[in-house]
Design a protein around this motif. Structure first.
Motif, PDB file in Angstrom:
ATOM      1  N   ASP A  12       0.847  -1.191   0.000  1.00 44.25           N
ATOM      2  CA  ASP A  12       0.000   0.000   0.000  1.00 44.25           C
ATOM      3  C   ASP A  12       0.887   1.247   0.000  1.00 44.25           C
ATOM      4  O   ASP A  12       2.122   1.154  -0.075  1.00 44.25           O
ATOM      5  CB  ASP A  12      -1.008  -0.014   1.168  1.00 44.25           C
ATOM      6  CG  ASP A  12      -0.330   0.066   2.527  1.00 44.25           C
ATOM      7  OD1 ASP A  12       0.879   0.411   2.591  1.00 44.25           O
ATOM      8  OD2 ASP A  12      -1.003  -0.197   3.538  1.00 44.25           O
ATOM      9  N   ARG A  31      -4.178   5.665  -7.203  1.00 40.93           N
ATOM     10  CA  ARG A  31      -5.354   5.186  -6.468  1.00 40.93           C
ATOM     11  C   ARG A  31      -6.072   6.345  -5.777  1.00 40.93           C
ATOM     12  O   ARG A  31      -5.462   7.161  -5.097  1.00 40.93           O
ATOM     13  CB  ARG A  31      -4.951   4.155  -5.419  1.00 40.93           C
ATOM     14  CG  ARG A  31      -6.135   3.370  -4.869  1.00 40.93           C
ATOM     15  CD  ARG A  31      -5.650   2.284  -3.922  1.00 40.93           C
ATOM     16  NE  ARG A  31      -6.681   1.260  -3.711  1.00 40.93           N
ATOM     17  CZ  ARG A  31      -7.651   1.375  -2.840  1.00 40.93           C
ATOM     18  NH1 ARG A  31      -7.762   2.462  -2.098  1.00 40.93           N
ATOM     19  NH2 ARG A  31      -8.542   0.409  -2.694  1.00 40.93           N
ATOM     20  N   GLN A  32      -7.379   6.377  -5.980  1.00 38.10           N
ATOM     21  CA  GLN A  32      -8.168   7.472  -5.414  1.00 38.10           C
ATOM     22  C   GLN A  32      -8.424   7.253  -3.932  1.00 38.10           C
ATOM     23  O   GLN A  32      -8.755   6.155  -3.499  1.00 38.10           O
ATOM     24  CB  GLN A  32      -9.476   7.603  -6.197  1.00 38.10           C
ATOM     25  CG  GLN A  32      -9.224   8.044  -7.650  1.00 38.10           C
ATOM     26  CD  GLN A  32     -10.409   7.803  -8.562  1.00 38.10           C
ATOM     27  OE1 GLN A  32     -11.480   8.350  -8.329  1.00 38.10           O
ATOM     28  NE2 GLN A  32     -10.207   6.978  -9.584  1.00 38.10           N
ATOM     29  N   GLN A  82       0.370   4.484  -4.827  1.00 36.00           N
ATOM     30  CA  GLN A  82      -0.376   3.241  -4.872  1.00 36.00           C
ATOM     31  C   GLN A  82      -1.210   3.333  -6.143  1.00 36.00           C
ATOM     32  O   GLN A  82      -1.655   4.416  -6.526  1.00 36.00           O
ATOM     33  CB  GLN A  82      -1.265   3.093  -3.636  1.00 36.00           C
ATOM     34  CG  GLN A  82      -1.935   1.719  -3.585  1.00 36.00           C
ATOM     35  CD  GLN A  82      -2.638   1.440  -2.261  1.00 36.00           C
ATOM     36  OE1 GLN A  82      -2.399   2.127  -1.267  1.00 36.00           O
ATOM     37  NE2 GLN A  82      -3.505   0.446  -2.263  1.00 36.00           N
ATOM     38  N   ARG A  83      -1.400   2.203  -6.817  1.00 35.37           N
ATOM     39  CA  ARG A  83      -2.115   2.219  -8.095  1.00 35.37           C
ATOM     40  C   ARG A  83      -3.598   1.935  -7.899  1.00 35.37           C
ATOM     41  O   ARG A  83      -3.977   1.213  -6.972  1.00 35.37           O
ATOM     42  CB  ARG A  83      -1.518   1.180  -9.060  1.00 35.37           C
ATOM     43  CG  ARG A  83       0.002   1.100  -9.087  1.00 35.37           C
ATOM     44  CD  ARG A  83       0.671   2.426  -9.392  1.00 35.37           C
ATOM     45  NE  ARG A  83       2.119   2.253  -9.567  1.00 35.37           N
ATOM     46  CZ  ARG A  83       2.966   3.258  -9.636  1.00 35.37           C
ATOM     47  NH1 ARG A  83       2.571   4.517  -9.499  1.00 35.37           N
ATOM     48  NH2 ARG A  83       4.252   3.036  -9.813  1.00 35.37           N
ATOM     49  N   GLU A  84      -4.397   2.466  -8.819  1.00 36.45           N
ATOM     50  CA  GLU A  84      -5.838   2.181  -8.770  1.00 36.45           C
ATOM     51  C   GLU A  84      -6.075   0.782  -9.296  1.00 36.45           C
ATOM     52  O   GLU A  84      -5.904   0.529 -10.484  1.00 36.45           O
ATOM     53  CB  GLU A  84      -6.600   3.208  -9.607  1.00 36.45           C
ATOM     54  CG  GLU A  84      -8.102   3.051  -9.531  1.00 36.45           C
ATOM     55  CD  GLU A  84      -8.622   3.112  -8.096  1.00 36.45           C
ATOM     56  OE1 GLU A  84      -8.797   2.027  -7.491  1.00 36.45           O
ATOM     57  OE2 GLU A  84      -8.835   4.231  -7.576  1.00 36.45           O
ATOM     58  N   GLU A  85      -6.396  -0.153  -8.413  1.00 36.46           N
ATOM     59  CA  GLU A  85      -6.588  -1.534  -8.868  1.00 36.46           C
ATOM     60  C   GLU A  85      -8.057  -1.837  -9.128  1.00 36.46           C
ATOM     61  O   GLU A  85      -8.397  -2.900  -9.650  1.00 36.46           O
ATOM     62  CB  GLU A  85      -5.996  -2.520  -7.842  1.00 36.46           C
ATOM     63  CG  GLU A  85      -6.880  -2.871  -6.650  1.00 36.46           C
ATOM     64  CD  GLU A  85      -6.924  -1.805  -5.562  1.00 36.46           C
ATOM     65  OE1 GLU A  85      -6.452  -0.669  -5.806  1.00 36.46           O
ATOM     66  OE2 GLU A  85      -7.457  -2.099  -4.476  1.00 36.46           O
ATOM     67  N   ARG A  86      -8.966  -0.888  -8.788  1.00 42.81           N
ATOM     68  CA  ARG A  86     -10.408  -1.132  -8.956  1.00 42.81           C
ATOM     69  C   ARG A  86     -10.820  -0.716 -10.368  1.00 42.81           C
ATOM     70  O   ARG A  86     -10.773   0.465 -10.724  1.00 42.81           O
ATOM     71  CB  ARG A  86     -11.182  -0.354  -7.888  1.00 42.81           C
ATOM     72  CG  ARG A  86     -10.814  -0.803  -6.476  1.00 42.81           C
ATOM     73  CD  ARG A  86     -11.209   0.204  -5.427  1.00 42.81           C
ATOM     74  NE  ARG A  86     -10.473   1.475  -5.522  1.00 42.81           N
ATOM     75  CZ  ARG A  86     -10.565   2.464  -4.627  1.00 42.81           C
ATOM     76  NH1 ARG A  86     -11.353   2.345  -3.577  1.00 42.81           N
ATOM     77  NH2 ARG A  86      -9.883   3.584  -4.803  1.00 42.81           N
ATOM     78  N   LEU A 100     -10.927   3.044 -12.115  1.00 45.27           N
ATOM     79  CA  LEU A 100      -9.844   3.339 -13.056  1.00 45.27           C
ATOM     80  C   LEU A 100     -10.410   3.775 -14.415  1.00 45.27           C
ATOM     81  O   LEU A 100      -9.973   4.784 -14.986  1.00 45.27           O
ATOM     82  CB  LEU A 100      -8.950   2.106 -13.221  1.00 45.27           C
ATOM     83  CG  LEU A 100      -7.774   2.247 -14.195  1.00 45.27           C
ATOM     84  CD1 LEU A 100      -6.828   3.360 -13.761  1.00 45.27           C
ATOM     85  CD2 LEU A 100      -6.999   0.941 -14.318  1.00 45.27           C
ATOM     86  N   ARG A 122      -6.589  -5.546 -14.155  1.00 42.58           N
ATOM     87  CA  ARG A 122      -7.652  -5.232 -13.189  1.00 42.58           C
ATOM     88  C   ARG A 122      -8.836  -6.161 -13.368  1.00 42.58           C
ATOM     89  O   ARG A 122      -9.692  -6.262 -12.482  1.00 42.58           O
ATOM     90  CB  ARG A 122      -8.117  -3.779 -13.389  1.00 42.58           C
ATOM     91  CG  ARG A 122      -7.295  -2.730 -12.666  1.00 42.58           C
ATOM     92  CD  ARG A 122      -5.875  -2.621 -13.164  1.00 42.58           C
ATOM     93  NE  ARG A 122      -5.182  -1.487 -12.534  1.00 42.58           N
ATOM     94  CZ  ARG A 122      -3.902  -1.227 -12.672  1.00 42.58           C
ATOM     95  NH1 ARG A 122      -3.127  -2.020 -13.392  1.00 42.58           N
ATOM     96  NH2 ARG A 122      -3.363  -0.187 -12.076  1.00 42.58           N
ATOM     97  N   PRO A 162      -3.955  -5.251  -4.946  1.00 38.82           N
ATOM     98  CA  PRO A 162      -3.467  -3.934  -4.562  1.00 38.82           C
ATOM     99  C   PRO A 162      -1.967  -3.881  -4.861  1.00 38.82           C
ATOM    100  O   PRO A 162      -1.258  -4.879  -4.650  1.00 38.82           O
ATOM    101  CB  PRO A 162      -3.723  -3.870  -3.048  1.00 38.82           C
ATOM    102  CG  PRO A 162      -4.013  -5.258  -2.617  1.00 38.82           C
ATOM    103  CD  PRO A 162      -4.452  -6.034  -3.817  1.00 38.82           C
TER     104      PRO A 162
END
Ligand code: 4AD
Ligand code: MG
Length: 480
Positions: A254, A383-384, A409-413, A417, A438, A444
């Protein structure tokens, strides 16, 4: 070849044996009875003294031993009479490998300006300063690999030619084999890239991150270390059009794990240089302090180079959010006359380098990890956060440098995204492969990018990024 490197010669005080050394002449001092030659072979910043007796070495050879010439010396290692060196070589034979006409050779034994040396980048590595820089650069690159290898990260080679713009900043160099003076056209009259080599528009990569993310979704912890290219027209002392970036990417990390790794990694790499490049760093420390005194570089004069490096290694980085940073800046007076307020009207603006430098050099006086930026000023993949306004971004700011690391951290959702990509006009059809991570087994994950030259800049105490890469690519500059 029985050549011995000057570095290993200097590491032993053994005498009485014959050796062969080869290198470039830095200086020659002569009187009627003897010549003293200072030879450097690049293995260390130190020169080795060769003594030449005109009764043994023919005059026409001695004459050609001038600054810049390349020579081979065979002789006996003896105890040195002079100060500063344990041993020296008494020449039995000297061979001229390559002459350097003293009338024409541009590097004379005196101080040359860095600007002048940039114009002769093909020769500047033969100076003490640039020799030191490139040995330190090597050590830093080695430390990067050692750090990640020891932690079980896998080195991934990502493509140089890509069809995407990972940062979405539109600063790419195009790659094409089309004849642009007479390109094939579509029915609509546009250039027909279906006819191009890759049957599509391609460019040099701006970042290996997207491919790195794909790899992290299989190997879990990876890093890239490769050249990246940006056609940003910023002619500053911190920007190159071609620079090297290190991009670790980690599944199951994270934002905080990412920050911890980045801080630990930066400290490791700097410590490695401190431990392994002592001679060069002592020299560069001296050089930097002379430069600081000459230029009265206000922001750096408080600490010397070595002191600054040790300080960074031994102190925790400050961690604050963008919102906190804005608050600090709003209430700060950078100099007696003006406040920052006039620049920062609203929450949401991007920080300028003067703001970053104020936070690092004046306010906290140490490296700062700035987190949780407004989503509008950061890339689509970040990531939001739950507040709906910020993203889990981090920038690491260093004294004298400004931004050295950018990550998140990347947006994995998938849904969040794709919605963000829509808002930012990022074409989803072309990024189907990225979105697949994704769709299938999304995890995550987080990562960051270290601009390698900015790290070399920091560790060497140089002040222009053009001086820490052998052949800098900047607007209008691609000669060597
Ligand atoms: O902040 P940036 O643009 O971030 C990325 O490219 C992400 N894909 C990284 C990631 O999360 N994997 O660039 C990362 C770093 C900057 O902090 C800076 O140190 C360096 O790359 N950098 C440059 N260095 C020299 N010249 C330039 N033109 C640079 N642009 C960025
Ligand atoms: Mg950045």
């Amino acid at each position: 070849n029985s050549r011995i490197k000057i570095k290993s010669l200097l590491e032993s005080d053994e005498t009485g044996h014959d050796v062969t050394i080869m290198g470039w002449v830095r200086t020659k001092r002569s009187n009627k009875n003897v010549s003293f030659i200072a030879l450097n072979d690049g293995s260390t910043i130190k020169n080795y003294q060769a003594v030449a007796d005109p009764n043994l070495i023919p005059e026409d050879i001695l004459k050609k031993i001038t600054t810049g010439a390349c020579i081979k010396v065979t002789g006996e290692i003896v105890q040195s009479q002079g100060a500063g060196q344990q041993t020296e070589i008494i020449s039995k034979s000297i061979e001229i490998l390559g002459e350097a006409d003293p009338e024409k050779f541009p590097l004379q034994p005196k101080k040359h300006s860095l600007e002048f040396l940039r114009e002769i980048a093909h020769l500047r590595m033969r100076t003490n300063t640039f020799g030191a820089i490139f040995r330190v650069r090597h050590a830093l690159a080695f430390a990067v690999h050692k750090y990640f290898n020891d932690k079980g990260f896998f080195y991934i080679h990502t493509p140089i030619i890509t069809a995407s713009d990972a940062e979405g900043a539109g600063e790419t160099f195009r790659v094409t084999t089309l004849d642009l003076k007479n390109p094939p056209k579509t029915d609509k009259g546009e250039i027909d890239y279906k006819e191009d080599f890759f049957e599509r528009e391609t460019n040099l990569t701006v970042s290996g991150q997207l491919e790195g993310e794909l790899a992290a979704m299989a190997l879990s912890e990876i890093y890239t270390f490769g050249p990246t290219f940006r056609a940003e027209n910023s002619n500053t002392a911190r920007h190159l059009a071609e620079f090297w970036m290190i991009e670790p990417e980690m599944a199951f990390f994270d934002a905080e794990d990412n920050q911890n790794l980045a801080e630990d990694f930066l400290k490791y790499v700097i410590s490695y240089a401190l431990e392994n490049c002592q001679d060069d760093l002592v020299f560069l420390d001296q050089r930097a302090s002379e430069e600081d005194q000459a230029k009265k570089v206000e922001l750096r004069s408080e600490m010397g180079l070595l002191e600054r490096l040790n300080f960074v290694v031994n102190n925790e980085f400050e961690r604050i959010t963008y919102t906190e940073a804005i608050h600090i800046l709003k209430n700060s007076t950078p100099n007696k006359k003006k406040k920052f307020q006039f620049l920062i009207e609203d929450w949401g603006v991007d920080l300028q380098s003067e703001h970053e430098r104020f936070l690092v050099e004046k306010h906290f006086k140490k490296p700062v990890i700035l987190t949780d930026y407004p989503k509008e000023i950061k890339s689509f993949y970040m990531r939001q956060n739950d507040d709906g306004k910020t993203v889990a971004a981090m920038d690491i700011l260093f004294p004298g440098i400004g931004e050295i690391v950018g990550g998140s951290q990347r947006e994995e959702r998938l849904e969040l995204l794709t919605k963000r990509m829509e808002e930012m006009d990022i074409p989803q059809e072309e990024m189907w492969w990225y979105l697949d991570t994704r769709r299938f087994g999304a995890a995550p994950h987080a990562g960051f990018g270290l601009g390698f030259e900015r790290m070399v800049l920091f560790v060497t105490g140089m002040s222009n990024i053009r001086d820490v890469i052998a052949f800098p690519r900047t607007p209008g500059n691609a000669e060597f």
